[in-house]
Design a protein around this motif. Structure first.
Motif, mmCIF file in Angstrom:
data_model
loop_
_atom_site.group_PDB
_atom_site.id
_atom_site.type_symbol
_atom_site.label_atom_id
_atom_site.label_comp_id
_atom_site.label_asym_id
_atom_site.label_seq_id
_atom_site.Cartn_x
_atom_site.Cartn_y
_atom_site.Cartn_z
ATOM 1 N N SER A 43 -3.597 -45.111 -27.662
ATOM 2 C CA SER A 43 -2.861 -43.747 -28.446
ATOM 3 C C SER A 43 -2.396 -42.465 -27.275
ATOM 4 C CB SER A 43 -3.113 -43.446 -29.442
ATOM 5 O OG SER A 43 -2.579 -42.126 -30.150
ATOM 6 N N ASP A 44 -3.624 -42.012 -26.145
ATOM 7 C CA ASP A 44 -3.748 -40.982 -25.126
ATOM 8 C C ASP A 44 -2.902 -41.321 -24.271
ATOM 9 O OD1 ASP A 44 -5.306 -39.537 -26.847
ATOM 10 O OD2 ASP A 44 -7.613 -40.810 -25.344
ATOM 11 N N VAL A 45 -2.554 -43.105 -23.395
ATOM 12 C CA VAL A 45 -1.939 -43.059 -22.642
ATOM 13 C C VAL A 45 0.113 -42.672 -23.199
ATOM 14 C CG1 VAL A 45 -0.978 -45.240 -21.296
ATOM 15 C CG2 VAL A 45 -3.587 -45.056 -21.746
ATOM 16 N N HIS A 46 -0.562 -43.340 -24.275
ATOM 17 C CA HIS A 46 1.360 -43.207 -24.954
ATOM 18 C C HIS A 46 1.442 -41.894 -25.205
ATOM 19 C CE1 HIS A 46 4.740 -43.810 -27.865
ATOM 20 N NE2 HIS A 46 4.163 -42.944 -28.269
ATOM 21 N N ASP A 47 0.473 -41.057 -25.424
ATOM 22 C CA ASP A 47 1.090 -39.506 -25.443
ATOM 23 C C ASP A 47 1.439 -39.334 -23.776
ATOM 24 O OD1 ASP A 47 0.904 -39.059 -28.357
ATOM 25 O OD2 ASP A 47 -1.652 -38.215 -28.335
ATOM 26 N N ALA A 48 0.725 -39.581 -23.121
ATOM 27 C CA ALA A 48 1.091 -38.444 -21.508
ATOM 28 C C ALA A 48 2.611 -39.615 -21.323
ATOM 29 C CB ALA A 48 -0.308 -39.630 -20.725
ATOM 30 N N PRO A 87 14.234 -44.017 -27.600
ATOM 31 C CA PRO A 87 13.538 -44.842 -28.424
ATOM 32 C C PRO A 87 12.093 -44.439 -29.196
ATOM 33 C CG PRO A 87 14.997 -46.771 -28.174
ATOM 34 C CD PRO A 87 14.664 -45.130 -26.838
ATOM 35 N N ALA A 88 11.143 -44.675 -28.201
ATOM 36 C CA ALA A 88 9.679 -44.528 -28.249
ATOM 37 C C ALA A 88 9.215 -43.303 -28.393
ATOM 38 C CB ALA A 88 8.722 -45.884 -27.411
ATOM 39 N N LEU A 89 9.925 -42.276 -28.133
ATOM 40 C CA LEU A 89 9.155 -40.580 -28.154
ATOM 41 C C LEU A 89 8.827 -40.475 -29.813
ATOM 42 C CD1 LEU A 89 11.330 -39.450 -25.924
ATOM 43 C CD2 LEU A 89 8.989 -40.278 -25.478
ATOM 44 N N VAL A 90 8.269 -40.966 -30.170
ATOM 45 C CA VAL A 90 7.670 -40.631 -31.580
ATOM 46 C C VAL A 90 6.217 -42.044 -31.686
ATOM 47 C CG1 VAL A 90 9.160 -42.278 -33.101
ATOM 48 C CG2 VAL A 90 7.384 -43.892 -32.345
ATOM 49 N N PRO A 91 4.998 -40.925 -32.954
ATOM 50 C CA PRO A 91 3.565 -41.054 -32.376
ATOM 51 C C PRO A 91 3.399 -42.035 -32.078
ATOM 52 C CG PRO A 91 4.247 -39.478 -34.254
ATOM 53 C CD PRO A 91 5.800 -40.046 -33.428
ATOM 54 N N TYR A 92 2.244 -42.575 -31.208
ATOM 55 C CA TYR A 92 1.943 -44.013 -31.390
ATOM 56 C C TYR A 92 1.696 -45.112 -32.358
ATOM 57 C CZ TYR A 92 -0.998 -47.683 -29.263
ATOM 58 O OH TYR A 92 -1.439 -48.698 -29.169
ATOM 59 N N GLU A 93 0.877 -44.540 -33.656
ATOM 60 C CA GLU A 93 0.957 -45.434 -34.963
ATOM 61 C C GLU A 93 2.607 -45.697 -35.603
ATOM 62 O OE1 GLU A 93 0.088 -41.833 -34.362
ATOM 63 O OE2 GLU A 93 -2.137 -42.964 -33.997
ATOM 64 N N GLU A 94 3.553 -45.219 -35.040
ATOM 65 C CA GLU A 94 4.751 -45.410 -35.784
ATOM 66 C C GLU A 94 6.025 -46.617 -34.662
ATOM 67 O OE1 GLU A 94 7.584 -41.699 -36.381
ATOM 68 O OE2 GLU A 94 5.860 -40.703 -37.302
ATOM 69 N N LEU A 95 5.250 -46.499 -34.004
ATOM 70 C CA LEU A 95 5.661 -47.680 -32.858
ATOM 71 C C LEU A 95 5.324 -48.827 -33.177
ATOM 72 C CD1 LEU A 95 4.362 -46.653 -29.400
ATOM 73 C CD2 LEU A 95 6.361 -46.382 -30.418
ATOM 74 N N ALA A 96 6.365 -50.266 -33.205
ATOM 75 C CA ALA A 96 6.339 -51.660 -33.430
ATOM 76 C C ALA A 96 5.022 -51.915 -32.244
ATOM 77 C CB ALA A 96 7.242 -52.625 -32.930
ATOM 78 N N ALA A 97 3.990 -52.736 -32.483
ATOM 79 C CA ALA A 97 2.904 -53.745 -32.477
ATOM 80 C C ALA A 97 2.967 -54.136 -30.712
ATOM 81 C CB ALA A 97 2.282 -54.616 -33.222
ATOM 82 N N SER A 98 4.286 -54.798 -30.826
ATOM 83 C CA SER A 98 4.804 -55.099 -29.828
ATOM 84 C C SER A 98 5.020 -53.657 -28.895
ATOM 85 C CB SER A 98 5.985 -55.784 -29.378
ATOM 86 O OG SER A 98 6.854 -55.037 -30.022
#
Length: 95
Positions: free
Chosen positions: A47-52, A65-76
């Motif tokens: 999740s930290d990596v995604h925020d970075a 399209p992936a500029l959403v919080p980590y928890e809202e991303l598809a598992a893939s």
């Protein structure tokens, strides 16, 4: 001459597994990863990596399209952050 964050970024890049595509023009992204490594070490999460990545993507592209919080991303999509999180944790283990 490189500074300490550039050195950290280079160490993280060296820990990226073979076969993983690194985004083009990602020097700033890896500097952000270096800050994560210094701040959290081997406790860095995907999740930290995604925020970075989201901060970098906002700066470089502005929209994705992936500029959403980590928890809202598809598992893939969440799995795409794993090699980078693992690289940061591996680089932290080198210290």
């Amino acid at each position: 001459m490189t500074n300490y964050l550039e050195g950290e970024a280079r160490n993280i890049r060296e820990c990226i597994p073979d076969g993983i595509t690194v985004p083009d023009n990602s020097d700033l992204l890896f500097l952000i990863y270096a800050v994560l490594k210094r701040a959290k070490g081997d406790a860095v999460t995907n999740s930290d990596v995604h925020d970075a990545w989201a901060a970098w993507m906002t700066f470089t592209q502005g929209d994705h399209p992936a500029l959403v919080p980590y928890e809202e991303l598809a598992a893939s999509t969440q799995q795409e952050d794993e090699p980078f999180g693992a690289a940061i944790r591996a680089a932290a283990g080198r210290d």
